[in-house]
Scaffold this motif. Structure first.
Motif, PDB file in Angstrom:
ATOM      1  N   PRO A  87       0.821  -1.232   0.000  1.00  0.00           N
ATOM      2  CA  PRO A  87       0.000   0.000   0.000  1.00  0.00           C
ATOM      3  C   PRO A  87       0.848   1.272   0.000  1.00  0.00           C
ATOM      4  N   ARG A  88       2.112   1.165   0.447  1.00  0.00           N
ATOM      5  CA  ARG A  88       2.974   2.364   0.503  1.00  0.00           C
ATOM      6  C   ARG A  88       3.752   2.588  -0.800  1.00  0.00           C
ATOM      7  N   ILE A  89       3.654   1.671  -1.762  1.00  0.00           N
ATOM      8  CA  ILE A  89       4.375   1.887  -3.030  1.00  0.00           C
ATOM      9  C   ILE A  89       3.711   3.039  -3.783  1.00  0.00           C
ATOM     10  N   HIS A 105      15.123  -2.100   3.517  1.00  0.00           N
ATOM     11  CA  HIS A 105      15.826  -2.250   4.803  1.00  0.00           C
ATOM     12  C   HIS A 105      14.867  -2.166   5.992  1.00  0.00           C
ATOM     13  N   HIS A 106      13.545  -2.111   5.732  1.00  0.00           N
ATOM     14  CA  HIS A 106      12.574  -2.122   6.838  1.00  0.00           C
ATOM     15  C   HIS A 106      12.269  -3.565   7.244  1.00  0.00           C
ATOM     16  N   PRO A 107      11.741  -3.777   8.455  1.00  0.00           N
ATOM     17  CA  PRO A 107      11.304  -5.133   8.826  1.00  0.00           C
ATOM     18  C   PRO A 107      10.376  -5.692   7.742  1.00  0.00           C
ATOM     19  N   VAL A 265       1.505  10.511  12.195  1.00  0.00           N
ATOM     20  CA  VAL A 265       2.196  10.278  13.456  1.00  0.00           C
ATOM     21  C   VAL A 265       3.660   9.923  13.175  1.00  0.00           C
ATOM     22  N   HIS A 266       4.569  10.685  13.770  1.00  0.00           N
ATOM     23  CA  HIS A 266       6.003  10.415  13.607  1.00  0.00           C
ATOM     24  C   HIS A 266       6.565   9.993  14.952  1.00  0.00           C
ATOM     25  N   LEU A 267       7.048   8.756  15.037  1.00  0.00           N
ATOM     26  CA  LEU A 267       7.623   8.242  16.281  1.00  0.00           C
ATOM     27  C   LEU A 267       9.133   8.084  16.124  1.00  0.00           C
ATOM     28  N   ARG A 268       9.890   8.548  17.103  1.00  0.00           N
ATOM     29  CA  ARG A 268      11.342   8.407  17.081  1.00  0.00           C
ATOM     30  C   ARG A 268      11.823   8.041  18.482  1.00  0.00           C
ATOM     31  N   SER A 269      12.983   7.355  18.552  1.00  0.00           N
ATOM     32  CA  SER A 269      13.456   6.903  19.861  1.00  0.00           C
ATOM     33  C   SER A 269      14.974   6.837  19.912  1.00  0.00           C
ATOM     34  N   SER A 290       9.601   5.280  13.296  1.00  0.00           N
ATOM     35  CA  SER A 290       8.391   4.719  12.681  1.00  0.00           C
ATOM     36  C   SER A 290       7.376   5.805  12.377  1.00  0.00           C
ATOM     37  N   GLY A 291       6.410   5.442  11.537  1.00  0.00           N
ATOM     38  CA  GLY A 291       5.324   6.356  11.227  1.00  0.00           C
ATOM     39  C   GLY A 291       3.997   5.630  11.374  1.00  0.00           C
ATOM     40  N   ALA A 292       2.933   6.385  11.679  1.00  0.00           N
ATOM     41  CA  ALA A 292       1.611   5.781  11.828  1.00  0.00           C
ATOM     42  C   ALA A 292       0.548   6.819  11.507  1.00  0.00           C
TER      43      ALA A 292
HETATM   44  P1  AMP Z   1       8.125   9.034   9.053  1.00  0.00           P
HETATM   45  O1  AMP Z   1       7.844   9.333  10.484  1.00  0.00           O
HETATM   46  O2  AMP Z   1       6.921   9.240   8.168  1.00  0.00           O
HETATM   47  O3  AMP Z   1       9.352   9.756   8.577  1.00  0.00           O
HETATM   48  O4  AMP Z   1       8.454   7.492   8.936  1.00  0.00           O
HETATM   49  C1  AMP Z   1       9.492   6.882   9.654  1.00  0.00           C
HETATM   50  C2  AMP Z   1       9.700   5.478   9.164  1.00  0.00           C
HETATM   51  O5  AMP Z   1       8.511   4.724   9.317  1.00  0.00           O
HETATM   52  C3  AMP Z   1      10.059   5.384   7.686  1.00  0.00           C
HETATM   53  O6  AMP Z   1      11.036   4.401   7.556  1.00  0.00           O
HETATM   54  C4  AMP Z   1       8.791   4.971   7.005  1.00  0.00           C
HETATM   55  O7  AMP Z   1       9.033   4.187   5.891  1.00  0.00           O
HETATM   56  C5  AMP Z   1       8.056   4.195   8.089  1.00  0.00           C
HETATM   57  N1  AMP Z   1       6.604   4.467   7.975  1.00  0.00           N
HETATM   58  C6  AMP Z   1       6.003   5.677   8.051  1.00  0.00           C
HETATM   59  N2  AMP Z   1       4.660   5.580   7.913  1.00  0.00           N
HETATM   60  C7  AMP Z   1       4.408   4.265   7.742  1.00  0.00           C
HETATM   61  C8  AMP Z   1       3.203   3.504   7.514  1.00  0.00           C
HETATM   62  N3  AMP Z   1       2.004   4.072   7.467  1.00  0.00           N
HETATM   63  N4  AMP Z   1       3.338   2.164   7.377  1.00  0.00           N
HETATM   64  C9  AMP Z   1       4.547   1.577   7.433  1.00  0.00           C
HETATM   65  N5  AMP Z   1       5.715   2.228   7.645  1.00  0.00           N
HETATM   66  C10 AMP Z   1       5.654   3.555   7.783  1.00  0.00           C
END
Ligand code: AMP
Length: 312
Positions: A87-89, A105-107, A265-269, A290-292
């Motif tokens: 879905p992200r392509i 390089h993602h899981p 949503v932008h998650l960082r750690s 990660s992103g959500a």
């Molecule tokens: P971002 O916060 O959008 O910069 O994303 C950080 C990381 O999470 C990147 O490696 C993205 O490819 C991955 N990512 C962001 N959004 C999604 C999503 N909806 N589904 C899967 N991976 C995501």
């Protein structure tokens, strides 16, 4: 035969190769995609190689995208780089080709493609493409254009060699690429620089970030605030890493409201694993980046509660 050998065999077998990457591209998405395209063009000048996925706006100093007709996909090899799930392509016509290869390089939660090469230890997908080049010195020929793109992808995803995924191997690969004739310092500046509006918003981030006693931090950026700063959601990528500079933060989440009301949503750690939180909220990504998506403020609060928990 190794997967990389199989991938090279497929590349040699096809006359038309169309390369995709993920939506909302970052420098590694473009770097790995167009870096691979340029590497293949330089190595196989007789083939037709395209990089597609639509306009890339603020990253247009890196590359411009090709436009192809549906017809072009007939009998073509399609490669998707830096994209964890289908879905992200970017540009869903990726399925119209003859064969599909995933390089990422993602899981590997969505093991799509007829052939796939996933290395979660790589700092970036651009590093994987550069590794691929180094494996086949008889077949693949790097040039400055491709090297610049791949180097850009590596510095983009590692925050200029700052983040955990940076390894000695990353630095070796970067050194190999830097030997080609491009202006690495200028490229670093282009990747790091922000507009005045983003600089102003950065001030807001530092002023208003909420940090709890365990180093969990959050900030909600409403659509009204974005409007006030004259920015679109896509233009906020430059602020996501900022909370990491504060010594008290351990993990953080930025919620950026989309025009229709939902939140990106932008998650960082710096340590606690956060991609499980992302996966539970229609997202995914790396253990530390990660992103959500969140449908409303209540879901944002829920995500921050989960982040606080992993920081305890
Ligand atoms: P971002 O916060 O959008 O910069 O994303 C950080 C990381 O999470 C990147 O490696 C993205 O490819 C991955 N990512 C962001 N959004 C999604 C999503 N909806 N589904 C899967 N991976 C995501």
């Amino acid at each position: 035969m190794s997967v990389q050998e199989e991938i090279l065999k497929e590349i040699k077998a096809y006359q038309t190769i169309i390369i995709h990457r993920h939506k909302n591209p970052d420098p590694d998405a473009i770097g790995s995609q167009v870096g691979l395209a340029e590497l293949l063009k330089n190595s196989f000048p007789e083939k037709k190689i395209y990089a597609v996925g639509g306009p890339i706006n603020d990253l247009d100093y890196l590359a411009t995208m090709d436009e192809v007709s549906d017809e072009t996909y007939k009998g073509a090899l399609v490669i998707a780089t830096d994209t964890a799930d289908t879905p992200r392509i970017s540009d869903e016509r990726y399925s119209l080709g003859d064969r599909l290869i995933k390089i990422d390089h993602h899981p590997n939660d969505d093991a799509y493609g007829d052939l796939l090469f996933v290395n979660t230890n790589a700092s970036s997908c651009s590093e994987i493409i550069a590794d691929f080049w180094r494996l086949f010195p008889e077949d693949l020929f790097m040039n400055a254009k491709a090297a610049r793109l791949l180097y850009g992808g590596i510095i983009g995803d590692t925050g200029r060699f700052l983040y955990d995924a940076t390894s000695p191997h990353t630095l070796e690969i970067a050194a190999n690429l830097m030997r080609f004739e491009f202006d690495a310092a200028e490229l670093s500046r282009q990747i790091e620089q922000v507009s005045r509006d983003v600089a102003r918003l950065s001030g807001y981030v530092y002023e208003n970030l909420e940090i709890d006693e365990n180093g969990a931090a959050q900030l909600i950026i409403s659509k009204e605030l974005l409007e006030e700063y004259g920015l679109t959601v896509a233009q906020t990528s430059g602020i996501v890493s900022l909370p990491g500079k504060i010594e008290d933060t351990k993990a953080w989440v930025l919620f950026v409201q989309n025009p229709e009301g939902t939140y990106r949503v932008h998650l960082r750690s710096k340590g606690p694993i956060i991609n499980e939180i992302a996966k539970a909220h229609h997202g995914g990504g790396h253990p530390l980046a990660s992103g959500a998506n969140a449908k409303d403020k209540a879901e944002c609060h829920q995500i921050f509660a989960e982040l606080k928990k992993v920081c305890q």
